[in-house]
Write a protein that holds these residues in place. Structure first.
Motif, PDB file in Angstrom:
ATOM      1  N   ILE A   1      -3.110  -9.555  -1.990  1.00 31.82           N
ATOM      2  CA  ILE A   1      -3.743  -9.623  -3.308  1.00 31.82           C
ATOM      3  C   ILE A   1      -3.386 -10.950  -3.983  1.00 31.82           C
ATOM      4  O   ILE A   1      -4.247 -11.650  -4.523  1.00 31.82           O
ATOM      5  CB  ILE A   1      -3.298  -8.432  -4.179  1.00 31.82           C
ATOM      6  CG1 ILE A   1      -3.848  -7.120  -3.597  1.00 31.82           C
ATOM      7  CG2 ILE A   1      -3.759  -8.605  -5.629  1.00 31.82           C
ATOM      8  CD1 ILE A   1      -3.258  -5.870  -4.230  1.00 31.82           C
TER       9      ILE A   1
ATOM     10  N   TYR B   1     -11.348   2.521  -4.068  1.00 39.10           N
ATOM     11  CA  TYR B   1     -10.346   1.463  -4.078  1.00 39.10           C
ATOM     12  C   TYR B   1     -10.743   0.344  -3.117  1.00 39.10           C
ATOM     13  O   TYR B   1     -10.361   0.333  -1.955  1.00 39.10           O
ATOM     14  CB  TYR B   1      -8.963   2.039  -3.744  1.00 39.10           C
ATOM     15  CG  TYR B   1      -8.438   2.906  -4.860  1.00 39.10           C
ATOM     16  CD1 TYR B   1      -7.682   2.364  -5.895  1.00 39.10           C
ATOM     17  CD2 TYR B   1      -8.739   4.265  -4.908  1.00 39.10           C
ATOM     18  CE1 TYR B   1      -7.222   3.154  -6.945  1.00 39.10           C
ATOM     19  CE2 TYR B   1      -8.287   5.060  -5.954  1.00 39.10           C
ATOM     20  CZ  TYR B   1      -7.531   4.496  -6.964  1.00 39.10           C
ATOM     21  OH  TYR B   1      -7.088   5.273  -8.016  1.00 39.10           O
ATOM     22  N   HIS B   2     -11.511  -0.603  -3.647  1.00 33.48           N
ATOM     23  CA  HIS B   2     -11.890  -1.778  -2.875  1.00 33.48           C
ATOM     24  C   HIS B   2     -10.810  -2.840  -3.045  1.00 33.48           C
ATOM     25  O   HIS B   2     -10.353  -3.105  -4.158  1.00 33.48           O
ATOM     26  CB  HIS B   2     -13.235  -2.331  -3.354  1.00 33.48           C
ATOM     27  CG  HIS B   2     -14.359  -1.343  -3.267  1.00 33.48           C
ATOM     28  ND1 HIS B   2     -14.843  -0.903  -2.055  1.00 33.48           N
ATOM     29  CD2 HIS B   2     -15.081  -0.716  -4.227  1.00 33.48           C
ATOM     30  CE1 HIS B   2     -15.826  -0.044  -2.276  1.00 33.48           C
ATOM     31  NE2 HIS B   2     -15.981   0.093  -3.570  1.00 33.48           N
ATOM     32  N   PHE B   3     -10.436  -3.482  -1.970  1.00 34.81           N
ATOM     33  CA  PHE B   3      -9.374  -4.488  -2.011  1.00 34.81           C
ATOM     34  C   PHE B   3      -9.656  -5.561  -3.060  1.00 34.81           C
ATOM     35  O   PHE B   3      -8.778  -5.932  -3.849  1.00 34.81           O
ATOM     36  CB  PHE B   3      -9.221  -5.128  -0.627  1.00 34.81           C
ATOM     37  CG  PHE B   3      -8.286  -6.308  -0.611  1.00 34.81           C
ATOM     38  CD1 PHE B   3      -6.918  -6.122  -0.686  1.00 34.81           C
ATOM     39  CD2 PHE B   3      -8.780  -7.603  -0.533  1.00 34.81           C
ATOM     40  CE1 PHE B   3      -6.046  -7.209  -0.686  1.00 34.81           C
ATOM     41  CE2 PHE B   3      -7.922  -8.694  -0.533  1.00 34.81           C
ATOM     42  CZ  PHE B   3      -6.550  -8.492  -0.610  1.00 34.81           C
TER      43      PHE B   3
ATOM     44  N   SER C   1     -11.884   1.494   4.185  1.00 27.05           N
ATOM     45  CA  SER C   1     -12.662   0.541   3.396  1.00 27.05           C
ATOM     46  C   SER C   1     -14.113   0.519   3.858  1.00 27.05           C
ATOM     47  O   SER C   1     -14.395   0.617   5.059  1.00 27.05           O
ATOM     48  CB  SER C   1     -12.074  -0.864   3.532  1.00 27.05           C
ATOM     49  OG  SER C   1     -10.737  -0.905   3.091  1.00 27.05           O
TER      50      SER C   1
ATOM     51  N   MET D   1       0.463  -5.647   1.317  1.00 24.72           N
ATOM     52  CA  MET D   1      -0.827  -5.720   0.644  1.00 24.72           C
ATOM     53  C   MET D   1      -0.739  -6.498  -0.661  1.00 24.72           C
ATOM     54  O   MET D   1      -1.674  -7.220  -1.042  1.00 24.72           O
ATOM     55  CB  MET D   1      -1.365  -4.317   0.373  1.00 24.72           C
ATOM     56  CG  MET D   1      -2.761  -4.287  -0.248  1.00 24.72           C
ATOM     57  SD  MET D   1      -3.321  -2.614  -0.654  1.00 24.72           S
ATOM     58  CE  MET D   1      -2.349  -2.298  -2.144  1.00 24.72           C
TER      59      MET D   1
ATOM     60  N   TRP E   1       0.835  -1.204   0.000  1.00 27.40           N
ATOM     61  CA  TRP E   1       0.000   0.000   0.000  1.00 27.40           C
ATOM     62  C   TRP E   1       0.870   1.254   0.000  1.00 27.40           C
ATOM     63  O   TRP E   1       1.789   1.404   0.806  1.00 27.40           O
ATOM     64  CB  TRP E   1      -0.904  -0.024   1.225  1.00 27.40           C
ATOM     65  CG  TRP E   1      -1.835   1.133   1.359  1.00 27.40           C
ATOM     66  CD1 TRP E   1      -2.835   1.498   0.526  1.00 27.40           C
ATOM     67  CD2 TRP E   1      -1.859   2.082   2.452  1.00 27.40           C
ATOM     68  NE1 TRP E   1      -3.491   2.613   1.009  1.00 27.40           N
ATOM     69  CE2 TRP E   1      -2.916   2.991   2.190  1.00 27.40           C
ATOM     70  CE3 TRP E   1      -1.101   2.243   3.613  1.00 27.40           C
ATOM     71  CZ2 TRP E   1      -3.220   4.043   3.058  1.00 27.40           C
ATOM     72  CZ3 TRP E   1      -1.407   3.282   4.470  1.00 27.40           C
ATOM     73  CH2 TRP E   1      -2.458   4.175   4.190  1.00 27.40           C
TER      74      TRP E   1
ATOM     75  N   ARG F   1     -14.854  -5.091   5.164  1.00 29.97           N
ATOM     76  CA  ARG F   1     -13.697  -5.972   5.270  1.00 29.97           C
ATOM     77  C   ARG F   1     -14.182  -7.415   5.335  1.00 29.97           C
ATOM     78  O   ARG F   1     -15.300  -7.695   5.799  1.00 29.97           O
ATOM     79  CB  ARG F   1     -12.870  -5.661   6.529  1.00 29.97           C
ATOM     80  CG  ARG F   1     -12.191  -4.297   6.498  1.00 29.97           C
ATOM     81  CD  ARG F   1     -11.138  -4.212   7.593  1.00 29.97           C
ATOM     82  NE  ARG F   1     -10.562  -2.894   7.711  1.00 29.97           N
ATOM     83  CZ  ARG F   1      -9.604  -2.411   6.927  1.00 29.97           C
ATOM     84  NH1 ARG F   1      -9.133  -3.161   5.951  1.00 29.97           N
ATOM     85  NH2 ARG F   1      -9.115  -1.203   7.120  1.00 29.97           N
TER      86      ARG F   1
ATOM     87  N   TRP G   1      -8.668  -5.113  -6.768  1.00 29.02           N
ATOM     88  CA  TRP G   1      -7.291  -5.345  -7.187  1.00 29.02           C
ATOM     89  C   TRP G   1      -7.090  -6.794  -7.637  1.00 29.02           C
ATOM     90  O   TRP G   1      -6.240  -7.073  -8.480  1.00 29.02           O
ATOM     91  CB  TRP G   1      -6.319  -4.990  -6.061  1.00 29.02           C
ATOM     92  CG  TRP G   1      -6.018  -3.511  -6.004  1.00 29.02           C
ATOM     93  CD1 TRP G   1      -5.707  -2.701  -7.056  1.00 29.02           C
ATOM     94  CD2 TRP G   1      -6.000  -2.675  -4.847  1.00 29.02           C
ATOM     95  NE1 TRP G   1      -5.489  -1.404  -6.621  1.00 29.02           N
ATOM     96  CE2 TRP G   1      -5.654  -1.359  -5.271  1.00 29.02           C
ATOM     97  CE3 TRP G   1      -6.215  -2.893  -3.491  1.00 29.02           C
ATOM     98  CZ2 TRP G   1      -5.534  -0.294  -4.393  1.00 29.02           C
ATOM     99  CZ3 TRP G   1      -6.089  -1.829  -2.619  1.00 29.02           C
ATOM    100  CH2 TRP G   1      -5.768  -0.545  -3.065  1.00 29.02           C
TER     101      TRP G   1
END
Length: 279
Positions: free
Chosen positions: A103, A71-73, A204, A99, A32, A207, A76
């Motif tokens: 991913i 920017y949602h995890f 976020s 991070m 990140w 989660r 990615w």
């Protein structure tokens, strides 16, 4: 080293390739607010690998998401899966820091046909939320989205000044900070400022919960090497206790240094990676 650009459906990714281009792709995913150049020290030690390092959306020299997006995890995961698919790569090896390792972990679970081997650098498990805090989580995310357009990025006289500011918030030296800063800044009228999208700092909206994370980790079929830093993030040491039993095939080793051990201790880190990927 060759600069590269990858056009995804909604934005473009910047990155670079080094090593024999005919070999299996080893895709490097940074942490990140870092960028592809966080893998430069490591690449000097792994010249035999076909390394491809990218700036994730919103980072480095890559494009930003559209004005109506965030920017949602999990987005990615889509970005990286699409990159691999569009590039025509077969199964890739992934080296992910922080991070980037998370991913890579989710990608290996949901798209096992895309990932051959997975290396996690000071990264283990995933960040979780609590069901009891979902109301507060969403409320905070909305407030952050309201505030983002009102915030301004700091401006520095030059790249060296920006690197000093980056170093002051990290556990590494100026030379390491400068590597990240040179790719992570852009010129502006008053000097230089960060190129990263301000929306990356938003909280976020949701989660993953612990049972979901446990399931994802259990669904990773490929071999996994976790390289944990002796003086890395405390949350990673805690994750070691919580999650190491979830992986089907996990090798765990430690290297000296802090969270960016792949930058400050590239020789040690590269040795462990070489043994894992080329054995």
């Amino acid at each position: 080293m060759q600069a590269m650009t990858f056009a995804l459906p909604a934005l473009s990714l910047a990155g670079w390739q080094q090593g024999p281009a005919t070999g299996t792709v080893t895709l490097c995913l940074h942490g990140w607010l870092d960028n592809a150049d966080s893998f430069l020290p490591l690449s000097a030690q792994l010249t035999e690998l076909n390394l491809v390092a990218i700036d994730l959306p919103g980072h480095g020299q890559s494009g930003h998401r559209s004005a109506d997006a965030h920017y949602h995890f999990l987005d990615w995961i889509y970005d990286v899966a699409t990159l691999i698919k569009q590039s025509g790569w077969q199964q890739v090896n992934i080296i992910g820091h922080s991070m980037g390792g998370m991913i890579g972990s989710v990608l290996a679970a949901v798209m096992p046909q895309l990932v051959n081997r997975l290396v996690l650098i000071d990264s283990l498990g995933l960040v979780t939320g609590e069901a009891s805090k979902i109301t507060e989580q969403i409320r905070t995310a909305i407030q952050h989205r309201w505030q983002s357009p009102l915030k301004q990025k700091p401006v520095y006289n030059d790249v060296q000044s920006a690197a000093l500011a980056r170093q002051s918030q990290s556990d590494f030296d100026f030379a390491t900070a400068l590597i990240l800063t040179q790719r992570g800044t852009r010129p502006c009228a008053e000097g230089v400022t960060w190129s990263a999208d301000m929306r990356l700092r938003e909280s976020s909206a949701y989660r993953l919960l612990l049972p979901q994370v446990t399931q994802l980790l259990q669904d990773i079929r490929c071999p996994v090497l976790a390289i944990l830093a002796t003086d890395g993030l405390q949350m990673m040491q805690q994750a070691r206790q919580h999650y190491q039993h979830c992986y089907r095939q996990l090798e765990l080793t430690e290297v000296s240094g802090g969270h960016h051990c792949h930058m400050t201790q590239p020789e040690q880190t590269a040795k462990a990676i070489r043994q894992f990927l080329l054995s």
